[in-house]
Enzyme design. Structure first.
Site, short mmCIF file in Angstrom:
data_model
loop_
_atom_site.label_atom_id
_atom_site.label_comp_id
_atom_site.label_asym_id
_atom_site.label_seq_id
_atom_site.Cartn_x
_atom_site.Cartn_y
_atom_site.Cartn_z
N ASP A 194 1.70 -6.52 -4.50
CA ASP A 194 0.90 -6.51 -3.28
C ASP A 194 1.47 -7.68 -2.48
OD1 ASP A 194 -2.47 -6.01 -2.48
OD2 ASP A 194 -1.25 -7.50 -1.47
N SER A 195 1.74 -7.49 -1.20
CA SER A 195 2.49 -8.52 -0.47
C SER A 195 1.72 -9.82 -0.32
CB SER A 195 2.95 -8.00 0.89
OG SER A 195 1.89 -8.02 1.81
N SER A 196 0.46 -9.83 -0.71
CA SER A 196 -0.28 -11.10 -0.72
C SER A 196 0.30 -12.04 -1.77
CB SER A 196 -1.76 -10.86 -1.03
OG SER A 196 -2.24 -9.86 -0.17
N THR A 212 0.82 -1.22 0.00
CA THR A 212 0.00 0.00 0.00
C THR A 212 0.85 1.26 0.00
OG1 THR A 212 -1.73 -1.13 1.19
CG2 THR A 212 -1.77 1.25 1.34
N ASP A 220 0.30 -6.98 4.76
CA ASP A 220 -0.41 -8.26 4.85
C ASP A 220 0.51 -9.44 5.19
OD1 ASP A 220 -2.79 -7.03 4.36
OD2 ASP A 220 -2.96 -7.67 2.28
N GLN A 229 -3.41 -21.42 19.16
CA GLN A 229 -4.29 -20.52 18.40
C GLN A 229 -4.46 -19.19 19.14
OE1 GLN A 229 -8.03 -22.46 17.45
NE2 GLN A 229 -6.99 -24.23 16.60
N CYS A 230 -4.09 -19.15 20.43
CA CYS A 230 -4.22 -17.90 21.19
C CYS A 230 -3.19 -16.90 20.69
CB CYS A 230 -3.96 -18.13 22.68
SG CYS A 230 -5.21 -19.16 23.44
N1 ASP Z 1 -2.52 -5.60 0.47
C1 ASP Z 1 -1.46 -4.72 0.90
C2 ASP Z 1 -0.16 -5.50 0.91
O1 ASP Z 1 0.08 -6.23 1.81
C3 ASP Z 1 -1.75 -4.16 2.26
C4 ASP Z 1 -0.68 -3.24 2.81
O2 ASP Z 1 0.28 -2.88 2.18
O3 ASP Z 1 -0.82 -2.83 3.95
O4 ASP Z 1 0.62 -5.37 0.02
#
Ligand code: ASP
Length: 331
Positions: free
Chosen positions: A55-57, A13, A88, A267-268
């Site tokens: 996008d880091s996804s 982002t 992300d 999971q906590c």
């Molecule tokens: N979807 C974006 C990413 O991880 C979100 C971010 O940058 O905060 O690249």
């Protein structure tokens, strides 16, 4: 003394623009012109961009290797590194880099933002300027995440909020610094300077999976996930507890006998696995499931990806999982 800092832009982002109402990464040079303050930040800045900003996804092993290689190639010319990264998967990249960059004695600060840099209320400017200041301070000698006035150990963070500027937390380790009028470092929590030689590991395995259990999980689901990979993160309840149903323990035992490495992670959000504390975790311990103690899932997964690719045999992986390698867990 003017310090040389290398900014490595990966996307996220922080450097995105709106196109037809959708955010997508743009060229880093535009970020530089959108943010003239960078020219005047007291350090000598250079920048590089990874081969394809994302996008880091879309982050994957190839980009982790590219990042580690870039740091290795530039290690002697620069005093510190700031990686601009999407939030992300920032916790995964920070954890992975902490394992890849062994005996690092310079700061590697990952930062990003929740709003793009061109937007009025953006959090990007503060995050970036303070990350540069931290990278230039000659105090930090490890991989960190800086976000919203806090500096964290990289392999201790989790992203906990998709909307707030305060998007990260380090549930099981104190923050390393707080940025206010001054940046206050908590020196007792920082990794000490390593006297050993800096060593970059670029082998990573993705032969891993996450098995998050839930009440009434089906046997077929457990078997399918166990069969899908050599290294499994078993996400359990509370302090590391799971169902004591016979078929469940038997499947885990069968997998471990075949050489699978199963790590128990809670999971906590905070707290630690304590195998044997309850009867519902005693059977996991007996079957050969390893304790992940207070590691985050992100740290445990990337540690496994690192160890599986750099092993001499599965026994050495089993031994190293329960050893604190880079400050990623408290024993
Ligand atoms: N979807 C974006 C990413 O991880 C979100 C971010 O940058 O905060 O690249």
């Amino acid at each position: 003394m003017i310090r040389n800092i290398l900014l490595i832009y990966t996307g996220g982002t922080i450097g995105m623009i709106k196109n037809n109402n959708t955010l997508s990464p743009f060229n880093f040079d535009k970020l530089h012109s959108a943010f003239p303050e960078l020219k005047d930040c007291g350090s000598s800045l250079s920048h590089i961009t990874i081969s394809k900003p994302i996008d880091s996804s879309n982050m994957n092993i190839d980009q982790w290797i590219e990042l580690a290689n870039s740091i290795n190639k530039n290690y002697n010319q620069y005093d510190g590194f700031v990686i601009l990264h999407g939030s992300d998967t920032m916790a995964y990249t920070a954890s992975m880099l902490s394992f890849m960059l062994e005996n690092i004695s310079k700061p590697v600060i990952l930062t990003g933002s929740q709003l793009p840099i061109g937007i009025k209320r953006t959090d990007a400017k503060e995050n970036l300027i303070t990350s540069i200041e931290i990278a230039a301070s000659n105090i930090i000698k490890e991989v960190c995440v800086y976000f919203e006035y806090k500096l964290y150990r990289g392999n201790r963070v989790v992203k906990i909020n998709a909307d707030n500027f305060d998007a990260f937390q380090s549930p099981n380790y104190p923050i390393l610094a707080q940025a206010g009028v001054k940046i206050k470092y908590k020196k007792q929590y920082l990794s000490p300077q390593s006297s050993a030689t800096f060593n970059v590991h670029t082998k990573i395995s993705n032969d891993v999976a996450i098995l998050k259990i839930f009440p009434s999980i089906k046997k077929e689901v457990v078997i399918a996930i166990l069969n899908s990979a050599t290294g499994i993160i078993l996400e359990t309840f509370g302090s590391g507890n799971a169902t004591t149903e016979g078929w469940f323990i038997l499947e885990l035992e069968k997998g471990i006998k075949k050489g699978k490495i199963i790590i128990n992670i809670s999971q906590c959000l905070s707290g630690s696995v304590n195998q044997g504390h309850y009867q519902t975790s005693k059977s996991l311990e007996k079957s050969g499931v390893l304790s992940g103690h207070d590691m985050t899932t992100e740290a445990a997964l990337t540690k496994l990806m690192f160890l599986l690719a750099n092993k001499s045999n599965n026994i050495s992986v089993r031994e190293k999982i329960e050893i604190n390698l880079r400050g990623e867990m408290t024993i």
